[in-house]
Design a protein around this motif. Structure first.
Motif, PDB file in Angstrom:
ATOM      1  N   CYS A 124      47.891  36.052  43.856  1.00 44.87           N
ATOM      2  CA  CYS A 124      46.725  36.759  43.755  1.00 44.87           C
ATOM      3  C   CYS A 124      46.754  37.886  42.976  1.00 44.87           C
ATOM      4  N   PHE A 177      45.428  41.744  41.267  1.00 42.98           N
ATOM      5  CA  PHE A 177      44.551  42.644  41.613  1.00 42.98           C
ATOM      6  C   PHE A 177      44.761  43.795  40.883  1.00 42.98           C
ATOM      7  N   TRP A 202      43.300  35.808  49.719  1.00 39.60           N
ATOM      8  CA  TRP A 202      43.189  34.520  48.937  1.00 39.60           C
ATOM      9  C   TRP A 202      41.814  33.714  49.428  1.00 39.60           C
ATOM     10  N   HIS A 231      38.411  34.870  47.550  1.00 41.52           N
ATOM     11  CA  HIS A 231      38.307  35.383  46.255  1.00 41.52           C
ATOM     12  C   HIS A 231      38.325  34.390  44.958  1.00 41.52           C
ATOM     13  N   GLU A 232      37.856  34.784  43.900  1.00 44.06           N
ATOM     14  CA  GLU A 232      37.452  33.781  42.697  1.00 44.06           C
ATOM     15  C   GLU A 232      38.810  33.208  42.243  1.00 44.06           C
ATOM     16  N   THR A 233      38.831  31.887  41.865  1.00 43.80           N
ATOM     17  CA  THR A 233      39.889  31.055  41.365  1.00 43.80           C
ATOM     18  C   THR A 233      39.867  31.425  40.042  1.00 43.80           C
ATOM     19  N   CYS A 270      43.049  37.934  53.453  1.00 41.87           N
ATOM     20  CA  CYS A 270      42.704  39.225  52.403  1.00 41.87           C
ATOM     21  C   CYS A 270      42.992  38.990  51.055  1.00 41.87           C
ATOM     22  N   ARG A 308      44.144  33.598  42.089  1.00 40.87           N
ATOM     23  CA  ARG A 308      42.907  34.094  42.127  1.00 40.87           C
ATOM     24  C   ARG A 308      42.987  35.358  41.964  1.00 40.87           C
ATOM     25  N   TYR A 309      41.700  36.096  41.848  1.00 41.98           N
ATOM     26  CA  TYR A 309      41.771  37.515  41.591  1.00 41.98           C
ATOM     27  C   TYR A 309      40.805  38.450  42.521  1.00 41.98           C
ATOM     28  N   ARG A 310      41.508  39.323  43.112  1.00 42.70           N
ATOM     29  CA  ARG A 310      40.728  40.493  44.113  1.00 42.70           C
ATOM     30  C   ARG A 310      40.370  41.744  43.606  1.00 42.70           C
ATOM     31  N   ASP A 311      39.372  42.300  43.598  1.00 39.14           N
ATOM     32  CA  ASP A 311      38.948  43.330  42.773  1.00 39.14           C
ATOM     33  C   ASP A 311      39.289  44.729  43.201  1.00 39.14           C
TER      34      ASP A 311
END
Length: 358
Positions: A164, A166, A240, A243-245, A238, A189-192
């Protein structure tokens, strides 16, 4: 330094309170009878002789007879050398304590608290290279660049790697190119939102450090399955699940491999409802003996504590927060398979491979 402070310092150096007081008093008097020393200090008369003899044995004073017992301070060179040696040892000990606190010996501790993020990243690099089954990691693009070689080594060794990414505080993220992700992970995945650094390795090791806006910079390196399990759920919820793949190397056709039983259960439940025959191989640990075993058979059932909602396209993770298991049958035996920390099932799965769907 006044007399009282000098007495306290001498006590720290190993003298008793009476000895320290008598010695400081004798320094002021030069030489005196035992009776005069007792009267000028806090040492009781009955104790003064034992106190003076003790100081003489340690080289602080010398006594002599002159109608009565007298004493005078000994040449201070030896005493001063001893005190300075003690001071040097204290200084060395202080430095050693600081070094050990900053970066303790990882091998001798279940829990290590360290001062620097660099220490956490260095240990995560070592553990990732040694991983045998799975890595879950949340990090910034810069940290990904630092650990990409270690992650690539894990992938080459067949380890399932979930990443992940960020942003760092106050920066616009530059995500790694697809080929870099393909080399280093199974899925990304990406968390902003900025988040703490977290790496979970083989369900045992946790490497953690708060994000840069934390009040204190510190890190934790923990070798404990229970601790890692708690952070595993933090990672899932929180970092995974929602959030967007941005990259995935996962297969849609067999063989399909899972290191998370709950993800496997979510995928196979609708197939079982459609009447699909699911052949699988499970590698895990017998929950009674702890021995590693491999079981092959047909997945015939799933069980979990939540209530399935037929209108949900994907079963919510919250439905699987309690008990979650699958049943594997091969004609000779029936095996219940649980996930991380399984206790009620026959087997704790570490890797499940769907071999065929018919």
């Amino acid at each position: 330094m006044d007399a009282d402070e000098l007495v306290e310092t001498l006590e720290d150096a190993g003298l008793s309170p009476y000895q320290a007081d008598a010695f400081v008093t004798l320094l002021e008097l030069g030489s005196a009878s035992a009776t005069d020393i007792a009267q000028a200090s806090s040492v009781p008369d009955p104790r003064i002789y034992d106190v003076l003899r003790g100081l003489e044995d340690q080289g602080y004073i010398e006594t002599y007879e002159q109608d009565s017992l007298h004493a005078r301070a000994h040449d201070p060179a030896e005493v001063l050398a001893d005190l300075r040696s003690r001071a040097d040892r204290f200084e060395t000990a202080a430095g050693e304590i600081e070094d050990r606190w900053s970066q303790p010996d990882i091998e001798e501790h279940k829990v290590s608290i360290v001062k620097r993020l660099d220490t956490v990243l260095a240990r995560a690099d070592e553990l990732i290279r040694e991983a045998s089954n799975q890595v879950q990691i949340g990090l910034t693009p810069g940290q990904f660049a630092d650990l990409s070689d270690a992650l690539a080594t894990a992938r080459e060794n067949g380890v399932d790697v979930k990443v992940c990414l960020f942003p760092e505080l106050g920066t616009e993220p530059t995500l790694p190119p697809t080929d870099a992700l393909a080399r280093a992970c199974t899925e990304a995945r990406y968390r902003d939102l900025p988040s703490p650094f977290l790496a979970l390795i083989d369900r045992s090791w946790t490497c953690f450090s708060p994000h840069g806006n934390s009040t204190n910079e510190y890190g934790m390196i923990v070798n404990d399955r229970t601790h890692a399990y708690v952070f595993h759920w933090y990672f899932l919820t929180c970092l995974w699940e929602v959030h967007e793949t941005i990259y995935s190397a996962r297969r849609d056709e067999p063989p399909i491999t899972y290191v998370d039983l709950r993800q496997c259960l979510r995928d196979v439940e609708p197939l079982l409802e459609q009447g699909v025959t699911i052949e699988a191989t499970v590698v895990g640990y017998d929950t009674e003996t702890g021995r590693e075993v491999t079981k092959r058979g047909t997945i015939t059932d799933v069980a979990y504590a939540g209530v399935s909602a037929s209108d949900e396209r994907v079963m919510p993770l919250s439905q699987l927060a309690g008990k979650a298991a699958i049943t594997l049958e091969n004609g000779e035996e029936r095996t219940t398979v649980g996930g991380w920390g399984a206790m009620l099932e026959d087997l704790e799965a570490v890797r499940i491979t769907i071999e065929s769907l018919e």
